[in-house]
Write a protein that holds these residues in place. Structure first.
Motif, PDB file in Angstrom:
ATOM      1  N   PRO A 297     -28.843  33.234 -19.445  1.00 29.59           N
ATOM      2  CA  PRO A 297     -27.544  32.569 -19.379  1.00 29.59           C
ATOM      3  C   PRO A 297     -26.424  33.593 -19.258  1.00 29.59           C
ATOM      4  CG  PRO A 297     -28.894  31.591 -21.108  1.00 29.59           C
ATOM      5  CD  PRO A 297     -29.630  32.808 -20.629  1.00 29.59           C
ATOM      6  N   ASN A 298     -25.456  33.310 -18.395  1.00 31.29           N
ATOM      7  CA  ASN A 298     -24.302  34.163 -18.141  1.00 31.29           C
ATOM      8  C   ASN A 298     -24.637  35.386 -17.286  1.00 31.29           C
ATOM      9  OD1 ASN A 298     -21.459  34.185 -18.565  1.00 31.29           O
ATOM     10  ND2 ASN A 298     -21.674  35.980 -19.867  1.00 31.29           N
ATOM     11  N   GLN A 299     -25.870  35.479 -16.781  1.00 37.54           N
ATOM     12  CA  GLN A 299     -26.273  36.621 -15.965  1.00 37.54           C
ATOM     13  C   GLN A 299     -26.211  36.263 -14.479  1.00 37.54           C
ATOM     14  OE1 GLN A 299     -30.297  37.975 -16.608  1.00 37.54           O
ATOM     15  NE2 GLN A 299     -29.883  39.997 -15.792  1.00 37.54           N
ATOM     16  N   TYR A 300     -25.864  37.242 -13.667  1.00 38.27           N
ATOM     17  CA  TYR A 300     -25.867  37.067 -12.225  1.00 38.27           C
ATOM     18  C   TYR A 300     -27.246  37.389 -11.656  1.00 38.27           C
ATOM     19  CZ  TYR A 300     -20.817  36.507 -11.638  1.00 38.27           C
ATOM     20  OH  TYR A 300     -19.534  36.023 -11.669  1.00 38.27           O
ATOM     21  N   PHE A 301     -27.611  36.707 -10.590  1.00 44.27           N
ATOM     22  CA  PHE A 301     -28.811  37.059  -9.845  1.00 44.27           C
ATOM     23  C   PHE A 301     -28.476  37.065  -8.362  1.00 44.27           C
ATOM     24  CE2 PHE A 301     -28.996  32.440  -9.622  1.00 44.27           C
ATOM     25  CZ  PHE A 301     -29.426  32.204  -8.323  1.00 44.27           C
ATOM     26  N   SER A 302     -29.242  37.812  -7.587  1.00 47.19           N
ATOM     27  CA  SER A 302     -29.107  37.828  -6.131  1.00 47.19           C
ATOM     28  C   SER A 302     -30.470  37.574  -5.512  1.00 47.19           C
ATOM     29  CB  SER A 302     -28.571  39.184  -5.641  1.00 47.19           C
ATOM     30  OG  SER A 302     -27.255  39.407  -6.093  1.00 47.19           O
ATOM     31  N   THR A 303     -30.501  36.778  -4.453  1.00 51.85           N
ATOM     32  CA  THR A 303     -31.744  36.539  -3.740  1.00 51.85           C
ATOM     33  C   THR A 303     -31.432  36.307  -2.264  1.00 51.85           C
ATOM     34  OG1 THR A 303     -33.853  35.358  -3.831  1.00 51.85           O
ATOM     35  CG2 THR A 303     -31.862  34.024  -3.995  1.00 51.85           C
ATOM     36  N   PHE A 304     -32.483  36.286  -1.454  1.00 53.30           N
ATOM     37  CA  PHE A 304     -32.306  36.279  -0.002  1.00 53.30           C
ATOM     38  C   PHE A 304     -33.300  35.309   0.628  1.00 53.30           C
ATOM     39  CE2 PHE A 304     -31.500  40.316  -1.995  1.00 53.30           C
ATOM     40  CZ  PHE A 304     -30.196  40.594  -1.594  1.00 53.30           C
ATOM     41  N   LEU A 305     -32.868  34.653   1.700  1.00 52.53           N
ATOM     42  CA  LEU A 305     -33.749  33.702   2.367  1.00 52.53           C
ATOM     43  C   LEU A 305     -33.486  33.709   3.866  1.00 52.53           C
ATOM     44  CD1 LEU A 305     -32.336  30.131   1.796  1.00 52.53           C
ATOM     45  CD2 LEU A 305     -31.403  32.066   0.559  1.00 52.53           C
ATOM     46  N   LYS A 306     -34.450  33.157   4.591  1.00 52.95           N
ATOM     47  CA  LYS A 306     -34.371  33.070   6.049  1.00 52.95           C
ATOM     48  C   LYS A 306     -34.457  31.600   6.438  1.00 52.95           C
ATOM     49  CE  LYS A 306     -36.710  34.775  10.223  1.00 52.95           C
ATOM     50  NZ  LYS A 306     -37.863  35.565  10.718  1.00 52.95           N
ATOM     51  N   LEU A 307     -33.490  31.134   7.252  1.00 52.46           N
ATOM     52  CA  LEU A 307     -33.402  29.725   7.606  1.00 52.46           C
ATOM     53  C   LEU A 307     -33.423  29.562   9.128  1.00 52.46           C
ATOM     54  CD1 LEU A 307     -30.507  28.615   5.203  1.00 52.46           C
ATOM     55  CD2 LEU A 307     -32.966  28.464   4.774  1.00 52.46           C
ATOM     56  N   THR A 308     -33.914  28.416   9.561  1.00 50.97           N
ATOM     57  CA  THR A 308     -33.822  28.056  10.972  1.00 50.97           C
ATOM     58  C   THR A 308     -32.392  27.642  11.289  1.00 50.97           C
ATOM     59  OG1 THR A 308     -34.352  25.735  10.592  1.00 50.97           O
ATOM     60  CG2 THR A 308     -36.212  27.255  10.915  1.00 50.97           C
ATOM     61  N   ASP A 309     -32.074  27.510  12.573  1.00 51.46           N
ATOM     62  CA  ASP A 309     -30.740  27.055  12.958  1.00 51.46           C
ATOM     63  C   ASP A 309     -30.438  25.673  12.384  1.00 51.46           C
ATOM     64  OD1 ASP A 309     -30.295  29.365  14.343  1.00 51.46           O
ATOM     65  OD2 ASP A 309     -30.852  28.543  16.304  1.00 51.46           O
ATOM     66  N   GLU A 310     -31.435  24.804  12.390  1.00 50.62           N
ATOM     67  CA  GLU A 310     -31.242  23.450  11.868  1.00 50.62           C
ATOM     68  C   GLU A 310     -30.994  23.468  10.366  1.00 50.62           C
ATOM     69  OE1 GLU A 310     -33.638  19.151  11.682  1.00 50.62           O
ATOM     70  OE2 GLU A 310     -34.506  20.874  12.718  1.00 50.62           O
ATOM     71  N   GLU A 311     -31.757  24.291   9.630  1.00 54.78           N
ATOM     72  CA  GLU A 311     -31.579  24.371   8.179  1.00 54.78           C
ATOM     73  C   GLU A 311     -30.203  24.940   7.845  1.00 54.78           C
ATOM     74  OE1 GLU A 311     -36.060  25.085   6.388  1.00 54.78           O
ATOM     75  OE2 GLU A 311     -35.025  26.759   7.372  1.00 54.78           O
ATOM     76  N   PHE A 312     -29.781  25.972   8.564  1.00 59.25           N
ATOM     77  CA  PHE A 312     -28.480  26.574   8.254  1.00 59.25           C
ATOM     78  C   PHE A 312     -27.332  25.625   8.592  1.00 59.25           C
ATOM     79  CE2 PHE A 312     -24.762  29.197   9.302  1.00 59.25           C
ATOM     80  CZ  PHE A 312     -24.611  29.838   8.083  1.00 59.25           C
ATOM     81  N   ALA A 313     -27.470  24.870   9.681  1.00 62.49           N
ATOM     82  CA  ALA A 313     -26.418  23.923  10.065  1.00 62.49           C
ATOM     83  C   ALA A 313     -26.209  22.854   8.999  1.00 62.49           C
ATOM     84  CB  ALA A 313     -26.775  23.279  11.405  1.00 62.49           C
TER      85      ALA A 313
END
Length: 464
Positions: free
Chosen positions: A371-387
């Protein structure tokens, strides 16, 4: 392996070497900390892991303390362009002189310049701003790469639970000078801030180890004052950096070398918290991490890296492998804030089994998040998912009641940047190697490597 081999060069020929350093900035509620490592030192190798540094001729090389390069004849000229979502209120460095210029009226873009020598240790800057939720996007021919930085909401802790603390304190030769002063100050703050009803002990280590008591003792004024008096005289006079043997003896409650005898016994149901304070860079870090994994679920380790040249990767991996948190103390000005932040995490339980969901795409978040902590993560999306990206769902298991928690992250301010694909690739490789480590513990490492490589198909496409 930090090496580059060059050949086929003519006399007096000039060459240019370019490389990319991929890392995430450390985020907290006050802003960001950014580190550029500048000095590479030999790794101290404990006698418990001979095979780590085997040479081609069958012999092994050992370092009994860390030594840093002193004959460097060049400096680094640093030019940093820092763009923030929210206004930047201050930029400072605890390690170097810096020059800061404002690049826009909104105060969200700073140009930072400095000159530093590798001899002075890692370069650190601290950016004070409100990080908030940050979502970054990069479009390439391979898809849409998205980076997410988000803070898990804090929780109120009505009644703090006592713990059984063991402080593992590095007194190897490389800790001499200001690093020993910082470590002693940090330990004093810890010892003066424990919860009522807790138990504690201090174990110093170098080439060997020496604990203050043979067992943990109850936290009261007499024992606290005894501890504070003893640690005030600590010096960096114990040789090398044998973290493994010290940690093993502490985990197994087999502390055979101690200063004071006590017949007291701690309640075995009390959670064990190990706090490691070190600058050490060791060659047998895999053995240390595997040792912690053997005791998974029985304790948490909170690791503190001391000084500008501390091994950040080792400190973070030790904490990560046990569900703890790591902090780097680079200057006496940051000591108190770092300890207070760590203590706030110790009094809470982390959320485990963290996942991030966008449509049909589910991403595992590697570490436990507090709790109260930051996290960073990364993902790859298709054009349809990002839209269709309107919000991101984050879920995790509350370890206090074993219930699933859910948070919704709005996606109303996405910044377009470059190089997100590098971070995605790095994150995938981290998950890949972690999976290999788990598989290699149950069957042949070679077969595990082939099997997992085929499954995830890590390709150059990650690097776009």
């Amino acid at each position: 392996d930090y090496r580059v081999s060059l050949g086929n060069l003519m006399p007096n020929e000039t060459i240019t070497i370019e490389f990319s350093y991929v890392t995430t900035a450390e985020a907290n509620e006050k802003g960001f900390k950014f580190v550029i490592p500048t000095n590479i030192a030999p790794k101290y190798t404990g006698s418990s892991d001979v095979s780590i540094l085997d040479k081609n001729d069958g012999t092994a090389e050992y370092y009994d303390q860390l030594t840093y390069t002193t004959n460097i004849k060049y400096d680094f000229n640093l030019n940093i362009s820092w763009k923030s979502k929210n206004p930047i209120t201050s930029v400072q460095s605890y390690t170097n002189d810096i020059s800061v210029e404002n690049e826009n009226e909104e105060n969200t873009h700073k140009k930072i310049t400095s000159t530093t020598s590798p001899k002075t240790g890692d370069f650190n800057i601290v950016i004070t701003t409100n990080p908030g939720t940050c979502i970054y996007h990069e479009k390439t021919v391979h898809g849409n790469y998205v980076a997410v930085t988000h803070q898990i909401p804090d929780v109120d802790v009505e009644n703090t639970v006592p713990h059984n603390y063991t402080f593992l304190f590095d007194r190897s030769g490389s800790m001499q000078g200001s690093k020993m002063t910082q470590a002693i100050d940090a330990l004093k703050i810890f010892v003066s801030s424990l919860e009522e009803g807790s138990w504690f002990n201090v174990v110093s280590f170098g080439s060997s180890y020496q604990s203050l008591w043979n067992n943990s003792v109850s936290y009261n004024r007499e024992n606290m004052n005894t501890c504070l008096s003893r640690i005030s005289s600590y010096d960096a006079n114990m040789g090398g950096t044998e973290i493994y043997s010290c940690l093993k003896a502490s985990l197994e409650d087999k502390l055979l070398c101690y200063d004071l005898q006590t017949d007291s016994k701690c309640n075995q149901q009390m959670e064990k918290i190990y706090v490691l304070l070190t600058d050490g860079d060791v060659g047998n870090h895999h053995a240390i991490i595997n040792l912690l994994k053997e005791h998974s679920g029985k304790c948490r380790v909170f690791a503190i890296g001391i000084g500008t040249g501390a091994n950040r990767n080792l400190v973070e991996q030790l904490a990560l492998s046990s569900g703890g948190v790591a902090k780097m103390i680079i200057d006496e000005k940051s000591t108190s804030d770092s300890i207070i932040e760590l203590m706030s995490y110790i009094t809470k339980q982390a959320y485990r089994n963290m996942n991030l969901t966008v449509g049909d795409t589910v991403v595992d978040i590697l570490s436990a998040v507090y709790p109260n902590q930051y996290f960073s993560t990364f993902l790859k999306l298709t054009d349809e998912e990002f839209a269709g990206l309107n919000s991101i769902i984050v879920t995790g298991t509350d370890m206090d009641n074993d219930e699933e928690q859910l948070w919704t992250v709005p996606c109303d301010n996405i910044m377009s940047v470059s190089n997100v694909n590098f971070f995605y690739g790095r994150n995938e490789i981290n998950k890949y190697t972690e999976k290999l480590d788990k598989m290699s513990q149950t069957h042949n490492y070679y077969n595990a490597t082939i099997e997992e490589t085929v499954r995830v198909s890590i390709r150059n496409a990650y690097w776009g």
